[in-house]
Design a protein around this motif. Structure first.
Motif, PDB file in Angstrom:
ATOM      1  N   PRO A   6      -7.761   6.976  -3.560  1.00 40.84           N
ATOM      2  CA  PRO A   6      -7.782   8.153  -2.682  1.00 40.84           C
ATOM      3  C   PRO A   6      -8.503   7.831  -1.368  1.00 40.84           C
ATOM      4  O   PRO A   6      -9.526   7.156  -1.378  1.00 40.84           O
ATOM      5  N   GLY A   7      -7.922   8.262  -0.259  1.00 37.47           N
ATOM      6  CA  GLY A   7      -8.563   8.029   1.044  1.00 37.47           C
ATOM      7  C   GLY A   7      -8.511   6.587   1.497  1.00 37.47           C
ATOM      8  O   GLY A   7      -9.344   6.141   2.281  1.00 37.47           O
ATOM      9  N   LEU A   8      -7.523   5.837   1.017  1.00 37.86           N
ATOM     10  CA  LEU A   8      -7.395   4.405   1.341  1.00 37.86           C
ATOM     11  C   LEU A   8      -7.467   4.123   2.843  1.00 37.86           C
ATOM     12  O   LEU A   8      -8.077   3.150   3.271  1.00 37.86           O
ATOM     13  N   SER A  24      -3.956  -4.034   2.076  1.00 42.19           N
ATOM     14  CA  SER A  24      -4.869  -3.053   1.485  1.00 42.19           C
ATOM     15  C   SER A  24      -5.973  -2.599   2.436  1.00 42.19           C
ATOM     16  O   SER A  24      -6.562  -1.547   2.240  1.00 42.19           O
ATOM     17  N   SER A  25      -6.248  -3.393   3.500  1.00 43.28           N
ATOM     18  CA  SER A  25      -7.325  -3.001   4.426  1.00 43.28           C
ATOM     19  C   SER A  25      -6.791  -2.614   5.802  1.00 43.28           C
ATOM     20  O   SER A  25      -7.568  -2.208   6.664  1.00 43.28           O
ATOM     21  N   PHE A  26      -5.457  -2.803   6.012  1.00 36.55           N
ATOM     22  CA  PHE A  26      -4.820  -2.506   7.302  1.00 36.55           C
ATOM     23  C   PHE A  26      -5.458  -3.375   8.385  1.00 36.55           C
ATOM     24  O   PHE A  26      -5.337  -4.583   8.314  1.00 36.55           O
ATOM     25  N   SER A  80       0.828  -1.200   0.000  1.00 33.58           N
ATOM     26  CA  SER A  80       0.000   0.000   0.000  1.00 33.58           C
ATOM     27  C   SER A  80       0.869   1.260   0.000  1.00 33.58           C
ATOM     28  O   SER A  80       2.037   1.244   0.420  1.00 33.58           O
ATOM     29  N   VAL A  81       0.271   2.314  -0.490  1.00 33.42           N
ATOM     30  CA  VAL A  81       0.924   3.625  -0.556  1.00 33.42           C
ATOM     31  C   VAL A  81       0.053   4.605   0.225  1.00 33.42           C
ATOM     32  O   VAL A  81      -1.148   4.697  -0.014  1.00 33.42           O
ATOM     33  N   LEU A  82       0.660   5.261   1.195  1.00 36.03           N
ATOM     34  CA  LEU A  82      -0.064   6.301   1.946  1.00 36.03           C
ATOM     35  C   LEU A  82       0.801   7.554   1.933  1.00 36.03           C
ATOM     36  O   LEU A  82       2.012   7.482   2.215  1.00 36.03           O
ATOM     37  N   GLY A  83       0.205   8.659   1.600  1.00 37.61           N
ATOM     38  CA  GLY A  83       0.957   9.907   1.519  1.00 37.61           C
ATOM     39  C   GLY A  83       2.158   9.806   0.575  1.00 37.61           C
ATOM     40  O   GLY A  83       3.189  10.433   0.810  1.00 37.61           O
ATOM     41  N   GLY A  84       2.011   8.997  -0.473  1.00 34.82           N
ATOM     42  CA  GLY A  84       3.082   8.840  -1.462  1.00 34.82           C
ATOM     43  C   GLY A  84       4.204   7.918  -1.032  1.00 34.82           C
ATOM     44  O   GLY A  84       5.183   7.741  -1.763  1.00 34.82           O
ATOM     45  N   LYS A  85       4.065   7.303   0.151  1.00 33.31           N
ATOM     46  CA  LYS A  85       5.125   6.419   0.657  1.00 33.31           C
ATOM     47  C   LYS A  85       4.668   4.979   0.754  1.00 33.31           C
ATOM     48  O   LYS A  85       3.482   4.703   0.989  1.00 33.31           O
ATOM     49  N   LEU A  86       5.649   4.071   0.617  1.00 36.77           N
ATOM     50  CA  LEU A  86       5.352   2.632   0.633  1.00 36.77           C
ATOM     51  C   LEU A  86       5.312   2.100   2.061  1.00 36.77           C
ATOM     52  O   LEU A  86       6.235   2.320   2.846  1.00 36.77           O
ATOM     53  N   ILE A  87       4.213   1.389   2.367  1.00 34.57           N
ATOM     54  CA  ILE A  87       4.032   0.827   3.704  1.00 34.57           C
ATOM     55  C   ILE A  87       4.592  -0.600   3.742  1.00 34.57           C
ATOM     56  O   ILE A  87       4.250  -1.426   2.897  1.00 34.57           O
ATOM     57  N   ASP A  88       5.446  -0.880   4.728  1.00 35.28           N
ATOM     58  CA  ASP A  88       5.977  -2.249   4.933  1.00 35.28           C
ATOM     59  C   ASP A  88       6.696  -2.797   3.699  1.00 35.28           C
ATOM     60  O   ASP A  88       6.640  -4.009   3.438  1.00 35.28           O
ATOM     61  N   ALA A 131     -15.816   1.405   5.579  1.00 31.62           N
ATOM     62  CA  ALA A 131     -16.025   0.067   6.147  1.00 31.62           C
ATOM     63  C   ALA A 131     -15.339  -0.083   7.512  1.00 31.62           C
ATOM     64  O   ALA A 131     -15.803  -0.821   8.375  1.00 31.62           O
ATOM     65  N   ALA A 132     -14.239   0.654   7.704  1.00 29.71           N
ATOM     66  CA  ALA A 132     -13.523   0.564   8.985  1.00 29.71           C
ATOM     67  C   ALA A 132     -14.366   1.129  10.127  1.00 29.71           C
ATOM     68  O   ALA A 132     -14.156   0.776  11.281  1.00 29.71           O
ATOM     69  N   LYS A 133     -15.316   1.997   9.770  1.00 26.84           N
ATOM     70  CA  LYS A 133     -16.157   2.614  10.813  1.00 26.84           C
ATOM     71  C   LYS A 133     -17.377   1.757  11.155  1.00 26.84           C
ATOM     72  O   LYS A 133     -17.869   1.788  12.275  1.00 26.84           O
TER      73      LYS A 133
END
Ligand code: PLP
Length: 285
Positions: free
Chosen positions: A121-123, A246-248, A35-43, A128-130
């Motif tokens: 956008p808004g990943l 993708s869903s954290f 996944s990419v958040l804020g333009g950065k790669l997670i894990d 659904a998390a709420k």
């Protein structure tokens, strides 16, 4: 969209792979989703390491080094201006120019490496998390090496379709009466404050998000128990959730029609989601 195929950055309409590619004919390929958040790669590091392991377990050649992979990920994220989204990567055993069950000679056959991005956008703010998601259980009829992340995803696709038909979001697989994992995520329950998730083996994918979440949970003094559990136990748990790149951390509020806990996302899942997003963003590359 610009995609990557075997050393080249191309418009997606110009990207080509052989019809004899073994992933196309035999699902002879492995993949990763980062996944990419804020333009950065997670894990990223975890995904690169697991890719190397999948390749090794299947006697496949690595297409390039981990540093080169990181550079390709970054280049695609930049070219496609991805702030929040995913990078999909696939390595296949390549093509020997014909169909044959035997593996082609690795000396003369190059692996195929394909990457593309998906803009989401808004990943991290998924609605659904709420609310939490609803799952059904299905018999786990996948092969016995689920620890290898192969592109053999027909049964998980069928499971998602069955879930959708039942008015649910996803499926949990069950083998010998115990939950293995979700169709594309690792499964957890929370009982009496304890986080319970199946131990690692060939029966499940060794989730990169799972490893990070369990580490953060232990660092936050939460109790983690790695063992299998039944559907009945899950239905009577205080909370349930799944994890994936993708869903954290995604709360599960219903299982086979039975409400779990209060039927809303529980405090442990909510806290783990918060910790995971915060801590993994700090480590993002
Ligand atoms: N289990 C299965 C079967 C999966 O397909 C996935 C992700 O695609 C996961 C677990 C979660 O793994 P990760 O956290 O590395 O995305």
């Amino acid at each position: 969209r610009t995609v990557y195929v075997n050393g080249e950055y191309l418009p997606e309409t110009e990207a080509k792979v052989s019809i004899f590619d073994r992933a196309f004919l035999m699902a002879d390929g492995v993949y990763e989703v980062t996944s990419v958040l804020g333009g950065k790669l997670i894990d990223f590091d975890g995904h690169a390491k697991r890719l190397a392991r999948s390749l090794k377990e299947l006697d496949m050649k690595a297409p390039c080094t981990e540093d080169e992979l990181l550079a390709i990920h970054r280049e695609l994220v930049a070219r496609n201006e991805i702030t929040d989204g995913l990078v999909y990567l696939q390595v296949t055993r390549g093509s020997a120019g014909d169909r044959d069950f035997a593996f082609p000679d690795p000396e003369t056959t190059e692996p195929t490496l394909v990457l593309f991005t998906q803009n989401k956008p808004g990943l991290a703010d998924s609605p659904a998390a709420k609310t939490g998601i609803k799952v059904i259980s299905l018999e786990d009829i996948r092969w016995g090496r689920r620890d290898i992340k192969t592109v053999q995803l027909l049964y998980p696709s069928m499971a998602k379709m069955a879930a959708k038909k039942a008015g649910c979001d996803d499926a949990w697989f069950v083998e010998d009466g115990k939950v293995t994992e979700g169709s594309s995520n690792n499964a957890y329950i929370v009982k009496g404050g304890k986080i319970i998730t199946r131990e690692l083996s060939h029966d499940i994918l060794h989730g990169i998000t799972r490893a990070a979440v369990l580490r953060f949970a232990k660092e936050a003094q939460m109790v983690v128990e790695e063992r299998s559990f039944t559907i009945e136990e899950a239905q009577q748990a205080d909370e349930a959730f799944v994890t994936s790149a993708s869903s954290f951390v995604m709360p599960v509020v219903e299982l086979d029609g039975a409400q779990i806990g209060t039927g809303t996302p529980g405090p442990v899942a909510a806290r783990l989601r918060e910790i995971y997003l915060e801590e993994s963003l700090k480590l993002a590359v």
